[in-house]
Scaffold this motif. Structure first.
Motif, PDB file in Angstrom:
ATOM      1  N   VAL A   9       0.858  -1.172   0.000  1.00 57.25           N
ATOM      2  CA  VAL A   9       0.000   0.000   0.000  1.00 57.25           C
ATOM      3  C   VAL A   9       0.904   1.234   0.000  1.00 57.25           C
ATOM      4  O   VAL A   9       1.276   1.748   1.037  1.00 57.25           O
ATOM      5  N   GLY A  10       1.306   1.660  -1.198  1.00 60.30           N
ATOM      6  CA  GLY A  10       2.137   2.843  -1.308  1.00 60.30           C
ATOM      7  C   GLY A  10       3.572   2.651  -0.851  1.00 60.30           C
ATOM      8  O   GLY A  10       4.303   3.600  -0.703  1.00 60.30           O
ATOM      9  N   ARG A  11       3.998   1.420  -0.604  1.00 57.63           N
ATOM     10  CA  ARG A  11       5.357   1.157  -0.156  1.00 57.63           C
ATOM     11  C   ARG A  11       5.971   0.057  -1.003  1.00 57.63           C
ATOM     12  O   ARG A  11       5.279  -0.670  -1.674  1.00 57.63           O
ATOM     13  N   VAL A  12       7.269  -0.073  -0.885  1.00 50.55           N
ATOM     14  CA  VAL A  12       7.952  -1.182  -1.547  1.00 50.55           C
ATOM     15  C   VAL A  12       8.482  -2.088  -0.449  1.00 50.55           C
ATOM     16  O   VAL A  12       9.111  -1.631   0.494  1.00 50.55           O
ATOM     17  N   ALA A  13       8.212  -3.378  -0.571  1.00 50.60           N
ATOM     18  CA  ALA A  13       8.687  -4.333   0.429  1.00 50.60           C
ATOM     19  C   ALA A  13       9.731  -5.245  -0.203  1.00 50.60           C
ATOM     20  O   ALA A  13       9.630  -5.611  -1.372  1.00 50.60           O
ATOM     21  N   ASN A  14      10.734  -5.589   0.583  1.00 48.64           N
ATOM     22  CA  ASN A  14      11.765  -6.532   0.181  1.00 48.64           C
ATOM     23  C   ASN A  14      11.409  -7.866   0.813  1.00 48.64           C
ATOM     24  O   ASN A  14      11.026  -7.910   1.982  1.00 48.64           O
ATOM     25  N   ARG A  15      11.567  -8.946   0.062  1.00 49.26           N
ATOM     26  CA  ARG A  15      11.190 -10.269   0.573  1.00 49.26           C
ATOM     27  C   ARG A  15      12.436 -11.091   0.884  1.00 49.26           C
ATOM     28  O   ARG A  15      13.334 -11.196   0.055  1.00 49.26           O
ATOM     29  N   PHE A  16      12.438 -11.666   2.090  1.00 46.64           N
ATOM     30  CA  PHE A  16      13.568 -12.464   2.546  1.00 46.64           C
ATOM     31  C   PHE A  16      13.073 -13.763   3.170  1.00 46.64           C
ATOM     32  O   PHE A  16      12.043 -13.782   3.842  1.00 46.64           O
ATOM     33  N   LEU A  17      13.843 -14.835   2.965  1.00 44.66           N
ATOM     34  CA  LEU A  17      13.630 -16.071   3.700  1.00 44.66           C
ATOM     35  C   LEU A  17      14.480 -15.961   4.950  1.00 44.66           C
ATOM     36  O   LEU A  17      15.681 -15.674   4.863  1.00 44.66           O
ATOM     37  N   THR A  18      13.878 -16.166   6.121  1.00 42.50           N
ATOM     38  CA  THR A  18      14.638 -16.078   7.364  1.00 42.50           C
ATOM     39  C   THR A  18      14.879 -17.476   7.934  1.00 42.50           C
ATOM     40  O   THR A  18      14.062 -18.385   7.758  1.00 42.50           O
ATOM     41  N   PHE A  19      16.026 -17.619   8.599  1.00 39.02           N
ATOM     42  CA  PHE A  19      16.382 -18.900   9.197  1.00 39.02           C
ATOM     43  C   PHE A  19      17.252 -18.652  10.419  1.00 39.02           C
ATOM     44  O   PHE A  19      17.825 -17.576  10.582  1.00 39.02           O
TER      45      PHE A  19
END
Length: 167
Positions: A9-19
């Motif tokens: 919503v009006g933003r840019v998100a970065n996607r990460f796999l966490t471990f």
């Protein structure tokens, strides 16, 4: 737009796999992750660095496997129920990374990502690309190329070719 970013919503998100490795939480770009598999047997390869557990045959492909605990100078442990292998593509080659536990895929807005702190010249943080604030945690986002350096990365990547050529 880069494939590891999605519009919110009006933003840019970065996607990460966490471990997890021990109690520390790490992340890698989801675009670099090929798949996650349960721990499986690896075949040791003589005269390789200690952090290389060996190679595995994954559906006919020989994939080198790295124990991330050993790479980070943590004590080695026997695989547990949640131990997994994350298959990551680095510079076009697949490498398996043994982790203690895969957590989740997270979306992190740009405003919650910052460069790693500088600890001085005695502490090597080149392999930490960024720090991501996620809920009440700080996730260390790894730069996998920097983690290995060109020579080690080349060694790991060429393991699958060397083993395949012999077979």
């Amino acid at each position: 737009m880069e494939e590891n970013k999605i519009k919110g919503v009006g933003r840019v998100a970065n996607r990460f796999l966490t471990f997890y490795l021990e109690e520390e939480i790490y992340g890698v770009k989801i675009s670099d992750v090929k798949e996650i598999i349960a721990m499986m047997k690896t075949t040791p390869v003589p005269k390789t660095p200690r952090f290389i557990k060996g190679v595995m045959n994954l559906r006919g492909n020989i994939i080198p496997v790295v124990d991330m605990r050993v790479k980070f100078d943590m004590p080695e442990v026997e695989p547990q129920m949640y131990t997994a292998i994350v298959i990551i593509t680095i510079e076009g080659k697949n490498i398996g990374f043994i982790v203690d536990k895969v957590e989740e895929v997270v979306n992190v807005d740009d405003e919650n990502i910052s460069p790693p702190p500088e600890f001085g010249s005695n502490i090597d943080t080149r392999f930490i690309e960024n720090m991501a604030k996620q809920k009440n945690k700080v996730v260390m986002i790894l730069d996998l190329v920097a983690l290995f350096g060109e020579e080690e990365l080349s060694l790991v990547q060429n393991l699958s070719k060397t083993i395949s050529d012999k077979g």
